[in-house]
Design a protein around this motif. Structure first.
Motif, short mmCIF file in Angstrom:
data_model
loop_
_atom_site.label_atom_id
_atom_site.label_comp_id
_atom_site.label_asym_id
_atom_site.label_seq_id
_atom_site.Cartn_x
_atom_site.Cartn_y
_atom_site.Cartn_z
N PHE B 79 0.81 -1.21 0.00
CA PHE B 79 0.00 0.00 0.00
C PHE B 79 0.84 1.26 0.00
O PHE B 79 0.42 2.29 -0.53
N PHE B 80 2.03 1.18 0.61
CA PHE B 80 2.93 2.32 0.53
C PHE B 80 3.22 2.61 -0.94
O PHE B 80 3.12 3.76 -1.40
N ALA B 81 3.56 1.55 -1.65
CA ALA B 81 3.87 1.72 -3.07
C ALA B 81 2.65 2.25 -3.83
O ALA B 81 2.76 3.15 -4.66
N LEU B 82 1.49 1.69 -3.51
CA LEU B 82 0.26 2.13 -4.18
C LEU B 82 0.02 3.61 -3.96
O LEU B 82 -0.24 4.38 -4.89
N GLY B 83 0.13 4.05 -2.71
CA GLY B 83 -0.12 5.45 -2.41
C GLY B 83 0.89 6.36 -3.07
O GLY B 83 0.52 7.40 -3.64
N ALA B 84 2.15 5.95 -3.03
CA ALA B 84 3.18 6.79 -3.63
C ALA B 84 2.97 6.88 -5.14
O ALA B 84 3.08 7.96 -5.73
N ALA B 85 2.65 5.74 -5.74
CA ALA B 85 2.47 5.72 -7.20
C ALA B 85 1.29 6.61 -7.60
O ALA B 85 1.38 7.39 -8.54
N LEU B 86 0.19 6.46 -6.89
CA LEU B 86 -0.98 7.28 -7.19
C LEU B 86 -0.63 8.75 -7.09
O LEU B 86 -1.02 9.56 -7.92
N HIS B 87 0.09 9.09 -6.02
CA HIS B 87 0.43 10.49 -5.84
C HIS B 87 1.30 10.99 -6.98
O HIS B 87 1.10 12.08 -7.50
N ALA B 88 2.26 10.17 -7.36
CA ALA B 88 3.14 10.58 -8.45
C ALA B 88 2.33 10.82 -9.72
O ALA B 88 2.58 11.75 -10.47
N ALA B 89 1.33 9.96 -9.94
CA ALA B 89 0.51 10.13 -11.14
C ALA B 89 -0.30 11.42 -11.09
O ALA B 89 -0.48 12.09 -12.10
N MET B 90 -0.78 11.76 -9.92
CA MET B 90 -1.62 12.96 -9.81
C MET B 90 -0.81 14.23 -9.70
O MET B 90 -1.34 15.33 -9.86
N ALA B 91 0.47 14.10 -9.39
CA ALA B 91 1.24 15.28 -9.04
C ALA B 91 1.37 16.26 -10.20
O ALA B 91 1.55 17.45 -9.98
N ARG B 92 1.24 15.75 -11.40
CA ARG B 92 1.39 16.67 -12.53
C ARG B 92 0.18 17.60 -12.67
O ARG B 92 0.21 18.58 -13.39
N PHE B 93 -0.92 17.27 -11.99
CA PHE B 93 -2.08 18.15 -12.04
C PHE B 93 -2.12 18.98 -10.76
O PHE B 93 -1.84 18.47 -9.69
N SER B 94 -2.48 20.23 -10.88
CA SER B 94 -2.59 21.01 -9.64
C SER B 94 -3.97 20.79 -9.06
O SER B 94 -4.97 21.11 -9.67
N ILE B 95 -4.00 20.20 -7.89
CA ILE B 95 -5.28 19.80 -7.32
C ILE B 95 -5.52 20.53 -6.01
O ILE B 95 -4.77 20.37 -5.07
N THR B 96 -6.58 21.33 -5.97
CA THR B 96 -6.90 22.01 -4.72
C THR B 96 -7.48 20.99 -3.74
O THR B 96 -7.92 19.93 -4.14
#
Lengths: 402, 288, 622
Positions: B79-96
């Protein structure tokens, strides 16, 4: 040309043509399926139980189609997901009736959705057979027919059956604790139980109710233990029974005798601390129920389908039986009136009896309810066993008390 | 309906204990949520879905014979990997923060559908060796699964607090949360911090999920049953704090349990949430 | 810096034409579109479509009402409420109880439902808004808690008691040809009302104030926005609409239970709908409501049920990743329409910029502001220890002192942002001491911030227009305020940046924006908090010239500054604070020579006979 010969040939030809057309037309009409529309809570909090109803419906449709369908036409089930929301159920039933123009309706899962469906059915004068309606006093539509034989006064009749069973058991209780969920279809039953036990001269030592969806049963278990009752009536629905038993186990309390109203099928029976737990049923996988016409076959197929769907518990009990009964009722109505006319079906059902898994049902009581056919079952050796009334027990089974 | 029942001391004490245990689970669930809300500025509804996914995985592994606590060794890194991966994928979008609410709601729906597809909507209960044991001290029962949950919640909360306050990593996290542009100007590698933190929050969800599996019956729709009260615990203490969710969770849990012990249990939410309202009105700044 | 004179001739002619066109276009599009669409949709039941369309559309319209009503308060003002379920539920149960228990006709229960929900909201707001610090997630939690509390009360009392309320025997009025059509028409009316209100608020003064509160509530209050009243008004309208939707829904459901309504599901859904559609636009939530309801409905076929849930999740994720401000703003960028510009451009071109006439010549020398014994302590830190300051009308008073001496605190006290611990402040004969900050602003007091605080989501023009709307000036309506604002922007040289966002300005421009805002409020007392800080030498000269012109407009200026040459050049008198105590007051040149003042700044004994440096260093680490 011989004019008579021509006439004969013409007549023959015309006759052949007519026959060909007639059979062709007949075949075309015979192919057009009868569409039965309903919704089920395929997603959302109620989906655990609704999946059983889906399986049963599919089994029944297949069985009918193998027999050649109704009125020579195959059946088709137009099923939609009401996401456990009554307002969505209402809209979907309207879609089924007015847009999809289904021929007949079948009821959805659980009281809330059924009430929504009933409103729609009433507006369009459609017959509605339903299998899981828990509050008979609210069933006011004269063309709605219940498959779950609660009788019209279950709040009185069911507790009486239960207390009869207990009174005839090895340890008739004197003190009772009533703990219940506030879920609508459970709450009024528990209220009825409180009345009944008073009338029978028993003492209520504790009454507690909790919000539907409550997760915390520790203090409740504690208070039950403190009250030290001979018998605990648990107005449980869904997970409640399990959670309460878990909580009681944690404080090392085992009620001398206990009853759970509508536990989630399956999980309760497998708990070791549910030993001797009582509940209600209209059907179990044991004689004499299995002797009902079609029962054995249905049980067999259901086992297959339920395992294929990876359900943890594949036995046929209240939910599946009520569902199958509902289809049987609709079936009987259609066959008897040889039509799909809702009014005719409704009139016929009210005046006649239908042979089902639960026995011969009649619908001439208030709310189209017949008799209360609920029986008492008990967890014995990890299995549900019917223990009351005596004529429905098998192999000398009887109510046990710890 | 029974009115007020004066409880015996044992009943009261046992109920308080019960409330503490429940509160510990609220706190454990709330810890990851609080960190991602306060430090990452993301309101992560999918936290609950991940917890349940981990719970189901733990259940499945237990069915295959793996001890639930041992399964942590598999589940937490995954799950650590899952969370980090998801975050990396979303990081390129600016999300409020508000957008993250919508996004994670969508994610929750996906995870719930996956759970239902694999395990069906039925209730699943993990039967473990832990479930069968309990300690008895001074007439009070302490069931082992709940004790484990409490222990884990306390250790993780204090551990997180220590990391946030005493390690450089923790300080950079707090600095970035307070003023991201300035922190970046000081050379803090926010990108790397962010996915580390996201992975950690996800791992915390997984741990909470395993504890859930030990003590509760699971169903896909139950994901939503916890959102209200855990959000309450997080918001009460203030997002981004390590000890606050646990403290607030225990406050909520105990108030509910005590209510249930002395009066009709159906009044419990009234008491706990009225208490919440009172605390918020009197000390809106900080509680725990 | 140019004074903003435009040439006449072709440009002006063109502007006149544009003015005429814009006058014709002055009829607002939005309400016409709303009412028109509603009128057209009202004929839907007569089309004879299958009745289920009425029900489906009813659901969509009901969610439109809920999402739009939520947005009126939470989206516009930024106070995210998780309590919409409580107001919806209040309306629902009010209606249900009146129908089931008191046999009220359905239609009469609707105003009652709206009223009850509105009362609840107002009561909640009246308490919560008075407590400082209830913002953001605290407010969200509070409203969520109210939902659960209410649900428990309803579920445990005869209102519902757990058994649900059955409305099966309540007659449905014949507004449409069929019952579904009736609900559809009722919901259509409610949605029309909600959208009209939403639009009207968005373009009104109330809406401007709410958006300002969203961006910076403190600055808004100090600028003259009556934040408490506005928030309460928006909340009241929001709750009333939600209650109305609830009332209608009660009969639609026919059987109401607590568990359906008082949960986190309703507020979560309306938040999602509003965020998806765009919270700053009056129609955003409606767009979101339509999309999400249709999405959820489109996956109701049995075989799609579980997969459909996942699909909806994917779609939502994609939507928010690629349209972070919501769908409507994104659509507007793709299909840009001229919004406000016609009005503003016409204003600047057609009116040859009038240098704002100086206010009526004022009697110089009267005391405008009198502070006596003003003290302020913060939990043990004594920022001001009892100062007496007189500010004379028409003067530029320098307020000096090292860092931490209490200058900003003094400004905060006068402007009403803080309440003094002791002492009194009298402005033009009125006691200001415990006045709400917006009243002080209305009375004619304005200030700038050391670090500029423009409202981020407003254009430069609108930032100034806000001040014109709410300050002591008196231009009440947005259109007139914008015209005024253009003038002030020209005055400060920012007219070319009128439609830029504050983020696009550099520091110098932002400072001038602050000044333009202050001017637009037409104050009689202006407090400038270190306006020169961070500027280059030539920018400083421009700023100083502007300060003089501000005074020439008729305002009195309190000028907090560290840059000594500016102080010397522009102030009439100075007042020096040190550690919260008044050190000296008098003409600048004379005060700056005093030994105690020099010691306060230099922190070392002054050797007599040596002239002081022109550039005094700040006292380090004060």
């Amino acid at each position: 040309m011989d004019p008579h010969a021509m006439t004969r040939r013409t007549v023959l030809g015309a006759g052949l043509a007519a026959m060909a057309t007639a059979s062709g037309l007949g075949r075309g009409q015979a192919k057009q399926p009868i569409r039965i529309g309903s919704t089920l809570a395929l997603t959302g909090p109620l989906s655990a139980t609704a999946q059983i109803h889906r399986i049963v419906g599919e089994i029944y449709i297949e069985q009918v189609n193998r027999r050649g369908g109704w009125l020579g036409r195959p059946l088709e089930w137009v099923l939609r997901d009401d996401q456990s929301k009554p307002d969505l159920a209402r809209t979907l039933y309207e879609q089924l009736v007015t847009a999809d123009k289904v021929d007949l309706l079948m009821g959805p899962y659980a009281t809330g959705a059924i009430l929504s469906a009933m409103g729609v059915a009433q507006r369009y004068n459609k017959v509605l057979v339903h299998h899981t309606f828990g509050i008979p006093s609210l069933a006011k539509y004269e063309m709605a027919f219940p498959a779950w034989s609660l009788g019209s006064e279950p709040a009185t009749t069911v507790p009486n059956t239960l207390f009869d069973a207990l009174a005839n058991g090895p340890k008739p209780p004197k003190t009772v604790a009533v703990v219940t969920s506030k879920f609508p279809s459970v709450q009024f039953m528990s209220a009825g139980a409180r009345e009944v036990l008073k009338k029978r001269g028993l003492t209520e030592v504790l009454f507690l109710d909790w919000e539907f969806g409550n997760r915390e049963f520790g203090p409740i278990a504690n208070r039950v233990k403190d009250a030290n009752p001979d018998f605990v009536w648990v107005g449980a629905i869904g997970l409640d029974g399990n959670l309460l038993l878990d909580a009681m186990k944690k404080i090392e309390y085992v009620p001398p005798q206990h009853f759970y109203l509508y536990p989630a099928p399956g999980p309760l029976v497998s708990l070791p601390e549910a030993r001797n737990a009582l509940s209600v049923t209209i059907f179990e996988e044991q004689p004499p129920f299995t002797g009902a016409p079609g029962a054995a076959e249905f049980i067999r197929i259901y086992h297959e389908r339920a395992s294929a769907a990876k359900l943890p518990d594949i036995s046929v009990e209240v939910q599946a039986a009520a569902s199958y009964t509902a289809w049987q009722i609709l079936d009987a109505g259609v066959q008897a009136t040889k039509s799909l006319d809702d009014k005719a079906i409704g009139t016929w059902l009210r005046a006649n009896r239908v042979e089902t898994l639960q026995g011969k049902l009649h619908f001439d009581g208030p709310g189209n309810y017949g008799d209360d056919l609920m029986k008492i079952k008990q967890v014995q050796n990890g299995k549900w066993v019917v223990v009351w009334p005596k004529e429905f027990t098998y192999g000398g089974a009887a109510l046990q008390a710890g | 309906m029974s009115g007020f029942a004066l409880p015996s001391a044992t009943l009261l004490a046992q109920s308080i204990l019960s409330g503490i245990f429940t509160g510990a689970l609220y706190g454990l669930l709330g810890l990851g949520l609080s960190l991602s809300w306060g430090l990452l500025r993301q309101i992560n509804l999918a936290h609950f879905a991940f917890a349940f996914l981990a719970a189901y995985l733990c259940y499945q592994l237990a069915v295959l014979g793996v001890d639930p606590l041992l399964s942590l060794a598999l589940i937490v890194p995954a799950f650590f990997a899952l969370g980090a991966a998801l975050h990396a994928a979303m990081a390129r979008f600016s999300i409020t923060p508000l957008n993250s609410l919508l996004l994670t709601f969508g994610l929750t729906g996906i995870v719930e559908a996956v759970i239902q597809a694999i395990w069906t909507a039925d209730f699943r209960k993990l039967e473990s060796a832990y479930g069968a044991h309990r300690f008895k001290i001074a007439g009070l029962f302490l069931p082992v699964p709940e004790l484990i949950t409490l222990l884990v919640a306390v250790v993780l909360s204090f551990g997180t607090w220590a990391v946030l306050h005493y390690t450089d990593f923790g300080k950079t996290l707090r600095a970035s949360a307070e003023d991201a542009p300035i922190a970046r100007a000081f050379g803090i590698n926010q990108g790397r911090n962010a996915w580390l933190l996201a992975g950690t929050c996800s791992a915390l969800a997984a741990v909470a999920g395993v504890c859930l599996a030990l003590s509760f019956t699971l169903a896909p729709s139950q994901i939503y049953a916890w959102i209200g009260v855990v959000f309450a615990a997080v918001m009460l203490g203030g997002p981004g704090r390590a000890l606050a969710p646990l403290a607030a969770g225990v406050v909520i849990g105990v108030s509910e349990a005590v209510t249930m012990a002395v009066t009709a249990p159906s009044w419990a939410p009234l008491v706990s949430f009225t208490l919440l309202i009172a605390i918020l009105l009197l000390r809106p700044g900080r509680v725990a | 810096m140019s004074e903003g004179r435009t040439t006449s001739g072709p440009v002006a002619d063109h502007a006149v034409a544009a003015d005429a066109i814009s006058a014709a276009r002055r009829l607002p599009h939005a309400p016409i579109a709303i009412v028109g669409a509603a009128a057209v949709l009202a004929f839907l039941p007569a089309l004879g479509l299958p009745a289920f369309y009425d029900s489906l559309l009813y659901l969509i319209l009901s969610w439109i009402v809920l999402a739009t009503s939520w947005n009126i308060f939470s989206g516009y003002a930024g106070y995210f409420s998780f309590g919409h379920g409580a107001f919806f539920g209040t309306g629902l149960y009010t209606s249900a109880t009146l129908m089931a228990r008191f046999d009220w006709p359905f239609l009469w229960t609707l105003p009652a439902a709206a009223a009850c929900a509105c009362l609840l909201g107002v009561a909640l707001g009246a308490v919560v808004f008075r407590v400082k610090g209830i913002r953001g997630e605290v407010f969200a939690l509070l409203t969520l808690a109210v939902t659960f509390v209410l649900g428990t009360i309803v579920g445990n009392t005869p209102l519902d008691g757990g058994s649900g309320v059955s409305l099966a025997s309540v007659p449905i009025p014949r507004i449409g040809p069929t019952p579904p059509a009736t609900f559809y028409l009722l919901a259509l009316a409610a949605a029309t009302l909600a959208l009209l209100l939403s639009w009207r608020i968005a373009v009104s003064r109330l809406g401007a104030g709410l958006f300002a509160i969203h961006d910076d509530e403190d600055a808004a209050e100090v600028m003259g926005v009556p934040t408490f009243r506005y928030k309460l008004a928006a909340l009241a309208i929001s709750c009333a609409l939600a209650g109305l939707a609830g009332g209608i829904h009660a009969l639609f459901l026919n059987y109401v239970t607590v568990g359906e309504v008082f949960t986190i599901a309703v507020p979560l859904t309306v938040v999602l709908m509003s965020v998806l559609g765009g919270t700053r636009h009056w129609a955003g939530p409606a767009v979101g409501a339509v999309i999400i309801t249709l999405l959820l409905y489109s996956f109701t076929a049995a075989d799609l049920a579980v997969a459909g849930k996942a699909a909806v999740g994917v779609i939502l994720i994609a939507a928010i990743l690629f349209m972070p401000d919501g769908i409507l703003p994104r659509a507007q960028r793709v299909f840009p329409r001229g919004k406000r510009p016609p009005l503003a451009r016409a204003a600047v071109a057609s009116e040859a910029p009038r240098t704002p006439a100086p206010a009526a010549t004022v009697a110089r020398g009267d005391v405008l502001l009198r502070a006596r014994g003003v003290a302020k302590s913060f939990r043990g830190v004594r920022a001001l220890a009892g100062v007496d300051i007189d500010v004379r009308r028409g003067e530029i008073l320098g307020l000096l002192g090292p860092n931490g001496s209490g200058k900003s605190t003094f400004i905060n006290l006068v402007s009403g942002r803080l309440v003094p611990t002791a002492g009194s402040i009298v402005f033009e004969g009125r006691e200001l001491t415990r006045c709400a900050a917006y009243r002080i602003a209305r009375a004619g007091v304005a200030r700038t911030y050391q670090i500029p605080r423009p409202f981020r989501h407003f254009s430069v023009l609108d930032n100034v227009a806000l001040a014109a709307m709410f300050g002591g000036g008196g231009a009440a309506e947005p259109a007139a305020a914008r015209r005024d604002a253009m003038t002030w922007l020209a005055f400060t040289g920012l007219q070319d940046k009128a439609h830029a966002q504050p983020d696009e300005l550099n520091l110098h421009q932002r400072k001038f924006l602050e000044l333009a805002r202050v001017l637009a409020a037409r104050p009689r007392l202006v407090m400038l908090d270190e306006v020169l800080c961070g500027l280059t030498a030539s920018e400083m000269d421009d700023a100083v010239a502007l300060v003089r012109r501000i005074r020439d407009q008729g305002a009195t200026v309190i000028f907090v500054e560290h840059v000594l040459h500016a102080v010397m050049a522009v102030t009439d008198r100075v007042v020096v604070l040190d550690y919260g105590v008044l050190l000296a007051a008098g003409p600048a040149a004379e005060v700056m020579r005093r030994p105690e003042v020099i010691t306060a700044y230099l922190g070392q004994p002054y050797l007599p006979g040596h002239p002081p440096d022109t550039e005094l260093a700040e006292r380090p680490g004060a």
